[in-house]
Design an enzyme around this catalytic site. Structure first.
Site, PDB file in Angstrom:
ATOM      1  N   ASP A  20       0.859  -1.185   0.000  1.00 49.43           N
ATOM      2  CA  ASP A  20       0.000   0.000   0.000  1.00 49.43           C
ATOM      3  C   ASP A  20       0.895   1.234   0.000  1.00 49.43           C
ATOM      4  O   ASP A  20       1.935   1.244  -0.633  1.00 49.43           O
ATOM      5  CB  ASP A  20      -0.904  -0.073   1.244  1.00 49.43           C
ATOM      6  CG  ASP A  20      -2.204   0.684   1.095  1.00 49.43           C
ATOM      7  OD1 ASP A  20      -2.173   1.917   1.152  1.00 49.43           O
ATOM      8  OD2 ASP A  20      -3.262   0.044   0.921  1.00 49.43           O
ATOM      9  N   HIS A  79      -2.760   5.611   4.814  1.00 50.93           N
ATOM     10  CA  HIS A  79      -3.698   4.567   4.405  1.00 50.93           C
ATOM     11  C   HIS A  79      -3.133   3.170   4.683  1.00 50.93           C
ATOM     12  O   HIS A  79      -3.818   2.299   5.225  1.00 50.93           O
ATOM     13  CB  HIS A  79      -3.998   4.743   2.913  1.00 50.93           C
ATOM     14  CG  HIS A  79      -5.011   3.808   2.355  1.00 50.93           C
ATOM     15  ND1 HIS A  79      -4.668   2.651   1.692  1.00 50.93           N
ATOM     16  CD2 HIS A  79      -6.356   3.877   2.326  1.00 50.93           C
ATOM     17  CE1 HIS A  79      -5.766   2.033   1.284  1.00 50.93           C
ATOM     18  NE2 HIS A  79      -6.813   2.760   1.665  1.00 50.93           N
ATOM     19  N   SER A  93     -11.598  -0.323   1.882  1.00 48.99           N
ATOM     20  CA  SER A  93     -10.211  -0.438   2.339  1.00 48.99           C
ATOM     21  C   SER A  93     -10.141  -0.849   3.795  1.00 48.99           C
ATOM     22  O   SER A  93      -9.171  -1.493   4.224  1.00 48.99           O
ATOM     23  CB  SER A  93      -9.496   0.909   2.190  1.00 48.99           C
ATOM     24  OG  SER A  93      -9.226   1.217   0.858  1.00 48.99           O
TER      25      SER A  93
END
Length: 501
Positions: free
Chosen positions: A186, A238, A419
């Site tokens: 990621d 994230h 997510s």
């Protein structure tokens, strides 16, 4: 090494013979050139490309017996040998042209910046199938329930999503994910965060060793993380958030993760939130056979058991029009690694699971639910055109999920998106695999188990694809919301004797 009982030298000869035959065949056509490549080369004089070679590894050369580690080793040997043999002439040409390049073997490709003249010359070669654009595309971030800022360490104890899928009841059985390795690929990971540092495979409690535990696929600086960062770094937040939901637990009041006994490894495949086919595939390659920090000495035995994948690669990024991402992911799964992917945040209309890899049949695709057991409005719905598997596969908590962020070693934030649902499932996979180690290396069995024990949401009445909301699986919620306690109980009973460790 087990390659249908062929030694590596024999395999190389087999591949070389096949390539010679292909090059002499009249059916070979000029390479396909993506329109974006032609346009960028004309505008700028050069263009970042992904050169896709014709030769593909013949997986029918691989034997199917032996345990999953033996099969993975054989797969990696086959892929590497195919790339080494088939890329040799092209690499010589690039060297002669003075072109810097980066070769890959998980998919037989080479990344290079080329001039328009070089593109045209390569397009005429019989060993090249396609010249694709490697332009970066920005990650479409999940919705934020609260601003992405450090928040107080609220004494939430066990987060609602972790409770919802019944992970604490599994912990009470002594199953926390111990012995299982999860991975995030990621925006990076803040490895020193209090909730995940002790769970990093590269940390022994006193000294960090990032070899085989971390890889940075970003080789040019465009963010707060350095290029080729020698230690885990997150320039966005994230990636850290998703790893926290897989296994985060600070030992005090922040039990944000599903499998707090598991270990994690990671790879950064986005530069300030923007990835390319090359960066995605570089992380996939590293995850199939992790390397030391120099990128050398790949060891498939150190691959993770499950990958949580909370990003989507849209058509415009080359992951749907081309097959490079699909092939890389299929090779990960062939290597016995469970691949869990987000359904995307383009709901609530039907047919809104549109980006790879959530559209792929053999990927385990996850939709999102709310704390009140309803479908999240943003969660992508099926059906997926051309898919043979109902998507999503299952659903999991994804609205207002609190987990770690990159701001500091004690920072947390709440985000909403598929997510956030995806790492709940990746953590659940770790619990199931500890409960029955025979499930390691068998992603199809794990997927079947989680589907068969999922609990449908009766509040969902939306109909997509003509399948009634009361029929399961359906394109809104798949088989329903995961129940990891039921999955663990069933794993212990059904798979205890008949799945090879």
């Amino acid at each position: 090494m087990h390659l249908a009982n062929r030694p590596l030298r024999s395999l190389s000869c087999h591949i070389a013979f096949a390539l010679a035959a292909a090059c002499s065949a009249s059916v070979i056509q000029a390479a396909q050139i993506d329109s974006a490549v032609t346009a960028e080369a004309a505008r700028s004089g050069s263009v970042d490309t992904l050169i896709v070679l014709q030769a593909k590894a013949s997986k029918d050369l691989l034997r199917t017996d032996g345990n999953y580690l033996e099969r993975r080793r054989a797969l990696v040997d086959l892929l590497r040998t195919t790339a080494d043999v088939s890329q040799a002439d092209l690499r010589r040409w690039l060297d002669a042209e003075g072109v810097a390049y980066r070769p890959y073997w998980i998919v037989n490709t080479i990344q290079a910046r080329l001039t328009a003249a070089q593109v045209n010359e390569l397009a005429a070669r019989s060993d090249i199938a396609r010249i694709a654009s490697n332009a970066p595309i920005q990650l479409r971030m999940p919705q934020q329930s609260e601003a992405l800022q450090p928040q107080p360490q609220a004494p939430n104890a066990i987060e609602w999503g972790v409770n919802k899928i019944k992970a604490p009841q599994v912990w009470a059985l002594g199953i926390t994910g111990a012995g299982i390795v999860v991975a995030g690929q990621d925006t990076g990971i803040r490895w020193t965060h209090n909730a995940i540092k002790a769970k990093y495979r590269g940390w022994d409690g006193a000294v960090a060793n990032h070899n085989y535990n971390w890889h940075d696929a970003i080789h040019a600086v465009n963010s707060s993380c350095p290029a080729d960062s020698p230690q885990p770094c997150d320039d966005n937040g994230h990636g850290s958030h998703t790893v926290g939901t897989m296994l985060g637990d600070d030992g005090v009041t922040n039990q944000v993760g599903v499998a707090p006994g598991a270990k994690w490894v990671g790879c950064r495949n986005m530069n300030a939130g923007a990835g390319t086919p090359a960066t995605y595939n570089e992380c996939a390659q590293w995850l199939l056979a992790p390397t030391d920090l120099t990128g050398a000495n790949p060891n498939p035995d150190l691959a993770p058991d499950v990958i949580g994948n909370s990003w989507g690669c849209p058509d415009s990024e080359g992951c749907t029009t081309g097959q490079e991402a699909r092939e890389a992911i299929e090779n990960l799964i062939s290597g016995g690694i469970m691949f869990v992917a987000a359904a995307g945040n383009d709901g609530s209309a039907c047919g809104t699971i549109g980006d790879a890899p959530g559209t792929y049949d053999n990927v385990f695709t996850i939709g999102s639910t709310t704390q009140s057991d309803a479908m999240s409005g943003f969660s992508g719905r099926g059906p997926v055109t051309g898919a043979n598997q109902v998507k999503p596969d299952v659903i999991a908590p994804g609205s207002s999920v609190r987990s770690i962020t990159r701001s500091s070693d004690t920072a947390y934030t709440s985000l909403s998106g598929t997510s956030m649902a995806t790492p709940h499932v990746a953590g659940a996979v770790a619990l199931v695999m500890q409960a029955n180690p025979g499930l390691r290396g068998n992603p199809a069995a794990v997927a079947a188990l989680l589907r068969s024990t999922a609990v449908p949401l009766t509040s969902s009445t939306q109909v997509c694809g003509g399948i009634p909301a009361t029929t399961f699986p359906n394109p809104v919620q798949g088989y329903g919301q995961i129940d990891v306690l039921a999955a663990v109980n069933k794993a212990e009973k059904i798979f205890a004797d008949d799945i090879e460790p």
